[in-house]
Design an enzyme around this catalytic site. Structure first.
Site, PDB file in Angstrom:
ATOM      1  N   SER A 100       0.040  -9.433   7.152  1.00  0.00           N
ATOM      2  CA  SER A 100      -1.020  -8.347   7.381  1.00  0.00           C
ATOM      3  C   SER A 100      -0.862  -7.481   8.358  1.00  0.00           C
ATOM      4  O   SER A 100      -0.881  -7.711   9.661  1.00  0.00           O
ATOM      5  CB  SER A 100      -2.176  -9.437   7.906  1.00  0.00           C
ATOM      6  OG  SER A 100      -3.334  -8.669   8.109  1.00  0.00           O
ATOM      7  N   CYS A 138      -8.461   3.283   8.132  1.00  0.00           N
ATOM      8  CA  CYS A 138      -9.853   3.077   7.898  1.00  0.00           C
ATOM      9  C   CYS A 138     -10.713   2.649   8.892  1.00  0.00           C
ATOM     10  O   CYS A 138     -10.257   2.388   9.808  1.00  0.00           O
ATOM     11  CB  CYS A 138      -9.682   1.966   6.548  1.00  0.00           C
ATOM     12  SG  CYS A 138      -9.491   0.217   7.227  1.00  0.00           S
ATOM     13  N   GLU A 185       0.803  -1.337   0.209  1.00  0.00           N
ATOM     14  CA  GLU A 185      -0.117  -0.072   0.043  1.00  0.00           C
ATOM     15  C   GLU A 185       0.945   1.324  -0.071  1.00  0.00           C
ATOM     16  O   GLU A 185       0.615   2.205  -0.733  1.00  0.00           O
ATOM     17  CB  GLU A 185      -1.048   0.032   1.168  1.00  0.00           C
ATOM     18  CG  GLU A 185      -1.965   1.278   1.198  1.00  0.00           C
ATOM     19  CD  GLU A 185      -2.766   1.440   2.378  1.00  0.00           C
ATOM     20  OE1 GLU A 185      -3.065   0.298   2.866  1.00  0.00           O
ATOM     21  OE2 GLU A 185      -3.042   2.487   3.014  1.00  0.00           O
TER      22      GLU A 185
END
Ligand code: 0CM
Ligand code: SF4
Length: 329
Positions: free
Chosen positions: A235, A207, A139
């Protein structure tokens, strides 16, 4: 506000607190369904650049159904279909795909795309952008690729001390979507102390799913002797849940990919076990953990709900168009 829902019989050996929300977020759900529908519609192989989401079991399952995961686009045959992962890609990847005549389906989470837009807007207004995130994470590579000459990566609170920026330069910050809220706020506090003219992003970059899972794990951690977090090692949001659990008072916390990784000794002397999972984790993996705990005297689980989630994202428009054309919308 939190509420509790008892899901099973009262315990004899010990209790289980089950975080809610946990597991799949709207962006992961959309990305996984995108690959599934692409496989149905176009037939295998469907290429996927990088892991569609950072979960070993999701990737294994989709591979068995005909998805081919590649690291870079040069591994994809000319003219083939390739899906971009939920974590997003930089404009150079879109350009390379176009050059190689690949058919692309962009499964980037809309909440990551939003951060890309913010980066482009600040860069167009000639800001220096401090991007809080982890080097090497896909990302971060995608977001930084929007305006590499404007973006400086900040990974830790200590990184702030070594930053040197001319006071005349317009300054803003953005972040990766899956960081620890508390650590990020600590970095921002330090940045603001050093650069009082620092401007905030227009809205939260971390988020809703990341934030909600951290609030829920905090709630169970304070009462837990052990917190088990289901999620893969790469993750970011899953790994953060272990850190947040420990900071919130859990006596111990471990991340596992699945039930096979539990060490029975973790349960020695443990009364209350907390269980949660990252945003890329299918819930059957959590149910396996609950069964394992029940077999060892930790029967029944009390769900601790700290938020309701109902967000759903539409599938990528390029896929919707093809589904419609095939009469399968
Ligand atoms: O960003 P992170 O490593 O947490 O990714 P993930 O695939 O585990 O979770 C969902 C997302 C995004 C973007
Ligand atoms: Fe999107 Fe957040 Fe899920 Fe990442 S964790 S896919 S940013 S909703």
């Amino acid at each position: 506000m939190s509420s509790s829902v008892t899901l099973g019989m009262p315990t004899i050996g010990g209790s289980v607190l089950l975080a809610d929300p946990r597991g799949y977020c709207a962006g992961v759900d959309r990305a996984v369904i995108t690959v599934e529908k692409a496989l149905d519609l176009y037939g295998p192989p469907v290429y996927v650049r990088k892991q569609i989401v950072h979960n070993k079991h999701v990737v294994q399952n989709l591979s068995e159904r005909g998805a081919v995961f590649v690291e870079e686009l040069d591994e994809v045959p000319e003219g083939a279909t390739v899906v971009f992962s939920a974590h997003g890609v930089s404009p150079s990847v879109h350009a390379e795909a176009a050059e190689r005549s690949l058919k692309t389906i962009d499964a980037t989470c809309p909440l990551v795309t939003k951060v890309h837009h913010e980066a482009r807007r600040f860069a167009a207004d000639d800001y220096r952008i401090l991007l809080i995130g982890h080097a090497g994470h896909e990302e971060v590579e995608g977001t930084a690729g929007e305006a590499p000459e404007h973006i400086t990566l900040v990974e830790t609170p200590e990184d702030v001390d070594t930053l040197e920026i001319d006071p005349g330069v317009k300054l803003s910050w953005l972040s990766q979507t899956t960081l620890s809220v508390d650590e990020t706020m600590e970095i921002v506090r330090r940045l603001r102390a050093k650069f009082p003219h620092l401007e905030d992003p227009p809205s939260d970059d971390i988020c809703y799913a990341t934030q909600n899972r951290q609030v829920a794990v905090k709630q169970i951690a304070a009462d837990a002797d052990l917190v088990i977090v289901v999620g893969s090692a790469n993750s970011s949001n899953s790994v953060r849940l272990v850190e947040v659990a420990l900071e919130a008072g859990a006596k111990a916390s471990y991340r596992i990919d699945d039930v096979s990784e539990i060490d029975e000794r973790w349960l020695d002397g443990v009364e209350t076990v907390g269980v949660t999972s990252g945003a890329s984790v299918p819930d059957d993996l959590v149910q396996d953990v609950l069964s394992y705990l029940a077999e060892r005297g930790h029967e029944g689980a009390t769900a601790v709900r700290t938020a309701d989630e109902s967000l759903v994202f539409a599938l990528p428009p390029e896929l919707r168009r093809d589904l419609k054309a095939a009469g399968r919308a």
